[in-house]
Design an enzyme around this catalytic site. Structure first.
Site, mmCIF file in Angstrom:
data_model
loop_
_atom_site.group_PDB
_atom_site.id
_atom_site.type_symbol
_atom_site.label_atom_id
_atom_site.label_comp_id
_atom_site.label_asym_id
_atom_site.label_seq_id
_atom_site.Cartn_x
_atom_site.Cartn_y
_atom_site.Cartn_z
ATOM 1 N N ASP A 37 -10.070 3.064 1.314
ATOM 2 C CA ASP A 37 -10.174 2.879 2.438
ATOM 3 C C ASP A 37 -11.539 4.207 3.368
ATOM 4 O OD1 ASP A 37 -9.257 0.477 2.513
ATOM 5 O OD2 ASP A 37 -7.206 1.177 2.827
ATOM 6 N N LYS A 74 0.711 -0.731 0.553
ATOM 7 C CA LYS A 74 0.103 0.168 -0.475
ATOM 8 C C LYS A 74 0.656 0.668 0.055
ATOM 9 C CE LYS A 74 -4.427 -1.327 2.311
ATOM 10 N NZ LYS A 74 -5.746 -1.218 2.600
#
Ligand code: ATR
Length: 496
Positions: A343, A305
């Site tokens: 997210d 990420k």
């Protein structure tokens, strides 16, 4: 085509598995090396009983066969005797050179059984993969097969390249046309292991004749997927070289539920696309081969990420602020990748309808997940307090977003009531479901308690909040909502 590799120890058990999976499969391979030797006399009955084209395979131990007690002569004799059953194909290793093996090949051809000339490499992907397969085709006399073990994305791409060379040769492009008929019509090429999974799902789409799968008690080869999953999740038979490829990159990644979630949305939107699991330590290679692979979008998970944000050609503001990118979208005209973070959007979804602006929120934890949560809450105008085991990390995160932070002791010194309390650490996640970073937290009952963990459904943190009368939210709606947003970015379509 989908070929079920049958690896039971009895013919009856194999037939039962074939019958159970009939709706998903086009042909079956009988792995004789898995059968009890008492079953050998009945081998000739299998093609009729199966009612599907059958491959007769008696693998040598050196090629992954499990019967190590039989001599090569006996092995060949068993296959020779079985041939009378009318097998569509027989698999023979490409190093077969004994008189008995050559006689078996002659007998197979005389019986109208097509020979699959195979080789296996359990240690990697050989440099001359396509060349060796072309050689094994012997001018289209045999169907060449290779099962190789990619260890990296570079290896997976070499399998993809071999598919392209073999497909080009078949179609006569690249100057391979042959005046005496085709050099190659069918071939079989799959990558084993978890890195090879995309090559199993795309085996036919990339040009091969079939993919192998397992459904019984034993996996016939590493990385096999069940026939039901190939059809129901991946829509195997509808895929082609034109299909748009989406996927998830990470390591490990095989446990991920994302392929189920995204492929279901692909199906319900009737898109010509597939979402694949890419276990990789080389995300940059996938990004740079997007055009060839038809790759248009990637979900990003641990440990990539942070790293991929430096690989993208551009990034969204949220990626910059959160410092992590969980979504990459490729522009089909420029082949440029743009990074997003969904997210924080997913996190806010279950809070829709709750008044957030100018109200207090407590965030427990100060890691990567907390950053997305704090970004989202500050963006909604909340007054956020971050508490963490290591106070310096909470202080630093708070400084980045203009809020307050420190160690857990801050909770003892405050009389604040927090309408929202968010748990972002990994404490309480399966299998350590008793863990709770704030076991003594004094919920008043008016708080909304939100844990971003979704396994278990109710963490110890949520259970203690619920028993005080709080509204509780677990991490599943966040997971789903971030996927909905990803799917919208990938395809422009709605995930129901
Ligand atoms: P993620 O990306 O999932 O947030 P991370 O960046 O490693 O993972 O962050 C883990 C978070 O869980 C941190 O807040 C960590 O606290 P520290 O910063 O003090 O390490 C917290 N955490 C992990 N184990 C913990 C424990 N045993 N007790 C309390 N907090 C813990």
């Amino acid at each position: 085509m989908i070929c079920l590799s049958c690896t039971e120890t009895s013919i009856d058990a194999n037939l039962q598995i074939i019958n159970k999976n009939r709706e998903f499969i086009d042909l079956v391979e009988i792995r004789v090396d898995f059968l009890n030797s008492s079953e050998y006399d009945g081998l000739h009955t299998i093609p009729d009983a199966a009612g599907l084209p059958c491959i007769l395979t008696f693998r040598k131990p050196a090629d992954g066969g499990i019967n190590t007690s039989i001599s090569n002569e006996e092995r060949v004799a068993v296959m020779l005797k079985a041939l009378e059953g009318g097998w569509r194909y027989i698999d023979i290793e490409d190093d077969a050179d004994t008189d008995a093996e050559l006689q078996l090949m002659k007998a197979a051809e005389a019986a109208g059984t097509r020979i699959i000339l195979s080789f296996h490499d359990f240690t990697g992907v050989p440099a001359n993969l396509a060349e060796r397969m072309i050689e094994n085709s012997k001018g289209d006399r045999y169907i060449p097969k290779a099962a190789v073990m990619p260890e990296s994305t570079a290896d997976l791409l070499r399998i993809f390249d071999a598919h392209r060379q073999l497909s080009d040769m078949r179609s006569g492009s690249q100057g391979f046309s042959c005046t005496n008929g085709p050099l190659l019509s069918d071939y079989i090429l799959v990558g084993m292991g978890s890195v090879g999974v995309p090559s199993r799902i795309m085996a036919s789409a990339w040009g091969g004749m079939l993919t192998f799968c397992s459904a019984g008690s034993t996996e016939a080869a590493p990385g096999h997927i069940s026939p039901a999953e190939l059809v129901n999740v991946y829509n195997y038979n509808a895929l082609s070289g034109e299909s748009i490829v989406l996927g998830i990159i990470g390591n490990p990644v095989m446990h991920s539920r994302s392929p189920n979630i995204h492929n279901a949305a692909i199906k319900s939107n009737s898109l010509d696309a597939v979402y694949l699991p890419f276990e990789t330590d080389q995300p940059e290679l996938l990004l740079s081969h997007s055009a060839e692979l038809g790759l248009r979008g990637l979900s990003v998970t641990i440990p990539h990420k942070q790293r991929v944000k430096g690989l993208a050609d551009s990034i969204d503001n949220s990626v910059q602020a959160i410092g992590a990118c969980n979504t990459l979208v490729c522009n089909s005209s420029t082949n440029e990748w743009r990074g997003y973070n969904t997210d924080w959007i997913g996190f806010l979804k279950p809070l829709e309808g709750m008044e957030l602006e100018n109200r207090k929120a407590l965030v427990i934890g100060a890691g990567g997940a907390a950053r997305a949560v704090v970004y989202a809450l500050v963006k909604q105008g909340m007054d956020v307090l971050i508490v963490n085991r290591s106070s310096e990390k909470a202080i630093s995160l708070a400084a980045d977003f203009g809020c307050r932070g420190g160690g857990f002791e801050l909770l003892d010194d405050t009389d604040d009531c927090f309408p929202l309390v968010v748990q972002t650490t990994s404490l309480g996640m399966e299998p350590n479901i008793e863990d709770n970073p704030v076991p003594g937290f004094d919920f008043s009952g008016v708080e909304t308690a939100y844990d971003i963990i979704y396994t278990p459904e109710k963490t110890a943190f949520l259970a203690s909040a619920e028993s005080a009368g709080c509204r509780i939210i677990n991490g599943f709606p966040m997971l789903k909502a971030q996927a909905v947003e990803q799917f919208r970015l990938f395809t422009g379509c709605v995930m129901e």
